[in-house]
Motif scaffolding. Structure first.
Motif, mmCIF file in Angstrom:
data_model
loop_
_atom_site.group_PDB
_atom_site.id
_atom_site.type_symbol
_atom_site.label_atom_id
_atom_site.label_comp_id
_atom_site.label_asym_id
_atom_site.label_seq_id
_atom_site.Cartn_x
_atom_site.Cartn_y
_atom_site.Cartn_z
ATOM 1 N N GLY A 137 1.079 -1.381 0.399
ATOM 2 C CA GLY A 137 -0.118 -0.163 0.124
ATOM 3 C C GLY A 137 0.693 1.465 0.091
ATOM 4 O O GLY A 137 2.206 1.348 -0.138
ATOM 5 N N ASP A 138 -0.423 2.356 -0.071
ATOM 6 C CA ASP A 138 0.383 3.502 0.153
ATOM 7 C C ASP A 138 0.929 4.688 0.917
ATOM 8 O O ASP A 138 0.480 5.852 0.801
ATOM 9 C CB ASP A 138 0.226 4.301 -1.126
ATOM 10 C CG ASP A 138 0.728 3.961 -2.586
ATOM 11 O OD1 ASP A 138 1.256 3.460 -2.883
ATOM 12 O OD2 ASP A 138 0.317 3.987 -3.524
ATOM 13 N N ASP A 139 0.239 3.538 2.805
ATOM 14 C CA ASP A 139 0.013 4.477 3.562
ATOM 15 C C ASP A 139 1.106 4.951 4.310
ATOM 16 O O ASP A 139 1.664 3.552 4.592
ATOM 17 C CB ASP A 139 -1.483 4.469 4.061
ATOM 18 C CG ASP A 139 -1.546 5.088 4.752
ATOM 19 O OD1 ASP A 139 -1.465 5.985 5.377
ATOM 20 O OD2 ASP A 139 -3.165 4.734 5.731
ATOM 21 N N GLU A 140 2.143 5.860 4.090
ATOM 22 C CA GLU A 140 2.545 5.637 4.744
ATOM 23 C C GLU A 140 2.539 5.577 7.120
ATOM 24 O O GLU A 140 3.160 5.288 7.230
ATOM 25 C CB GLU A 140 3.453 7.227 4.745
ATOM 26 C CG GLU A 140 4.000 7.369 3.730
ATOM 27 C CD GLU A 140 4.473 8.751 3.524
ATOM 28 O OE1 GLU A 140 4.698 9.498 4.309
ATOM 29 O OE2 GLU A 140 4.723 9.171 2.437
ATOM 30 N N GLU A 141 1.095 5.971 6.622
ATOM 31 C CA GLU A 141 1.139 6.280 8.578
ATOM 32 C C GLU A 141 0.758 4.514 8.640
ATOM 33 O O GLU A 141 0.409 3.895 10.216
ATOM 34 C CB GLU A 141 -0.569 5.980 8.735
ATOM 35 C CG GLU A 141 -0.192 8.383 8.645
ATOM 36 C CD GLU A 141 -1.233 8.777 8.944
ATOM 37 O OE1 GLU A 141 -2.628 8.260 9.556
ATOM 38 O OE2 GLU A 141 -1.469 10.095 8.935
ATOM 39 N N LYS B 68 9.405 -0.132 10.685
ATOM 40 C CA LYS B 68 8.289 -1.075 11.845
ATOM 41 C C LYS B 68 6.538 -1.028 11.137
ATOM 42 O O LYS B 68 6.119 -0.001 11.304
ATOM 43 C CB LYS B 68 8.515 -1.226 12.756
ATOM 44 C CG LYS B 68 10.034 -2.070 12.931
ATOM 45 C CD LYS B 68 10.389 -2.484 14.569
ATOM 46 C CE LYS B 68 12.117 -3.609 14.524
ATOM 47 N NZ LYS B 68 12.007 -4.060 16.067
ATOM 48 N N PRO B 69 5.916 -2.340 11.312
ATOM 49 C CA PRO B 69 4.463 -2.155 11.197
ATOM 50 C C PRO B 69 4.195 -1.371 12.379
ATOM 51 O O PRO B 69 4.053 -1.071 13.451
ATOM 52 C CB PRO B 69 3.896 -3.801 11.113
ATOM 53 C CG PRO B 69 4.979 -3.945 10.335
ATOM 54 C CD PRO B 69 6.058 -3.679 11.208
ATOM 55 N N ALA B 70 3.288 -0.572 12.272
ATOM 56 C CA ALA B 70 2.389 -0.098 13.345
ATOM 57 C C ALA B 70 1.166 -0.711 13.663
ATOM 58 O O ALA B 70 0.614 -1.590 13.337
ATOM 59 C CB ALA B 70 1.314 1.270 12.603
ATOM 60 N N LEU B 71 1.538 -0.913 14.896
ATOM 61 C CA LEU B 71 0.984 -2.003 15.886
ATOM 62 C C LEU B 71 -0.945 -1.889 16.303
ATOM 63 O O LEU B 71 -1.611 -3.281 15.592
ATOM 64 C CB LEU B 71 1.094 -2.100 16.982
ATOM 65 C CG LEU B 71 2.257 -3.122 17.813
ATOM 66 C CD1 LEU B 71 3.050 -3.413 18.724
ATOM 67 C CD2 LEU B 71 2.478 -4.352 16.294
ATOM 68 N N ARG B 72 -0.515 -0.249 15.819
ATOM 69 C CA ARG B 72 -2.236 -0.285 15.575
ATOM 70 C C ARG B 72 -3.090 -0.481 14.590
ATOM 71 O O ARG B 72 -4.739 -0.957 13.884
ATOM 72 C CB ARG B 72 -2.920 0.828 16.258
ATOM 73 C CG ARG B 72 -2.837 1.555 18.109
ATOM 74 C CD ARG B 72 -3.235 2.558 18.357
ATOM 75 N NE ARG B 72 -3.165 2.945 19.693
ATOM 76 C CZ ARG B 72 -2.827 3.693 20.131
ATOM 77 N NH1 ARG B 72 -3.535 5.692 19.293
ATOM 78 N NH2 ARG B 72 -3.258 4.015 21.692
ATOM 79 N N ARG B 73 -2.108 -0.385 13.387
ATOM 80 C CA ARG B 73 -2.757 -0.467 12.321
ATOM 81 C C ARG B 73 -2.672 -1.855 11.524
ATOM 82 O O ARG B 73 -4.118 -2.439 10.895
ATOM 83 C CB ARG B 73 -1.668 0.278 11.343
ATOM 84 C CG ARG B 73 -2.265 1.657 11.077
ATOM 85 C CD ARG B 73 -3.211 2.482 10.477
ATOM 86 N NE ARG B 73 -3.933 3.267 10.073
ATOM 87 C CZ ARG B 73 -3.536 4.178 9.341
ATOM 88 N NH1 ARG B 73 -3.830 3.636 8.354
ATOM 89 N NH2 ARG B 73 -3.893 5.571 8.930
ATOM 90 N N LEU B 74 -2.156 -2.305 11.981
ATOM 91 C CA LEU B 74 -2.011 -4.088 12.061
ATOM 92 C C LEU B 74 -2.761 -4.893 12.573
ATOM 93 O O LEU B 74 -3.777 -5.288 11.809
ATOM 94 C CB LEU B 74 -0.499 -4.184 12.128
ATOM 95 C CG LEU B 74 -0.219 -6.040 11.860
ATOM 96 C CD1 LEU B 74 -0.188 -6.172 10.465
ATOM 97 C CD2 LEU B 74 1.212 -6.321 12.554
ATOM 98 N N SER B 75 -3.473 -4.215 13.898
ATOM 99 C CA SER B 75 -4.515 -5.094 14.657
ATOM 100 C C SER B 75 -5.619 -4.990 14.120
ATOM 101 O O SER B 75 -6.799 -5.667 14.047
ATOM 102 C CB SER B 75 -4.230 -4.173 15.935
ATOM 103 O OG SER B 75 -3.018 -5.514 16.933
#
Length: 121
Positions: free
Chosen positions: A77-81, A88-95
């Motif tokens: 994806g293109d979302d930098e957030e 590293k992957p943002a945990l909130r986004r990943l969860s």
């Protein structure tokens, strides 16, 4: 509406949500409120009239594969957030993407595997 869930082994499954709510899924089966269902399934609980699993059989839900697929989708994806400043992957986004709580160690280990595979291929 409640739905009955059973532990796939002889040991009870302990479910804890980030909201502070907890539940225990026993081998005999318990009715779970909707807020616990996704995490119960993520931990391998059997829902409804599913046949109990054979001791030693792998659960139908592959937690690692679900997380791997989500991280791959985030990387495509293109979302930098979707990623922290350290890359590293943002945990909130990943969860939120997988629908259950992922801890930092688990996410980092899978992310490192994907990074190694990407650099080799």
């Amino acid at each position: 509406m409640t739905l009955k869930f059973r532990s796939p082994t002889d040991e009870p499954l302990h479910i804890a949500l980030t909201s502070g709510h907890t539940a225990v899924v026993t081998p005999e089966g318990v009715e779970l409120e909707p807020m616990f269902r996704r995490e119960a399934i993520a931990r391998g609980a059997l829902a409804g009239d599913e046949a109990p699993s054979i001791q030693g059989a792998t659960p139908q839900f592959d937690r690692k594969q679900v997380i791997t697929d989500a991280i791959n989708a985030m990387m495509d994806g293109d979302d930098e957030e979707d990623f922290n400043a350290d890359g590293k992957p943002a945990l909130r986004r990943l969860s939120a993407r997988v629908g259950f709580q992922v801890d930092r160690e688990e996410a980092d280990a899978i992310f490192e595997e994907l990074a190694k595979a990407g650099s080799q291929g």
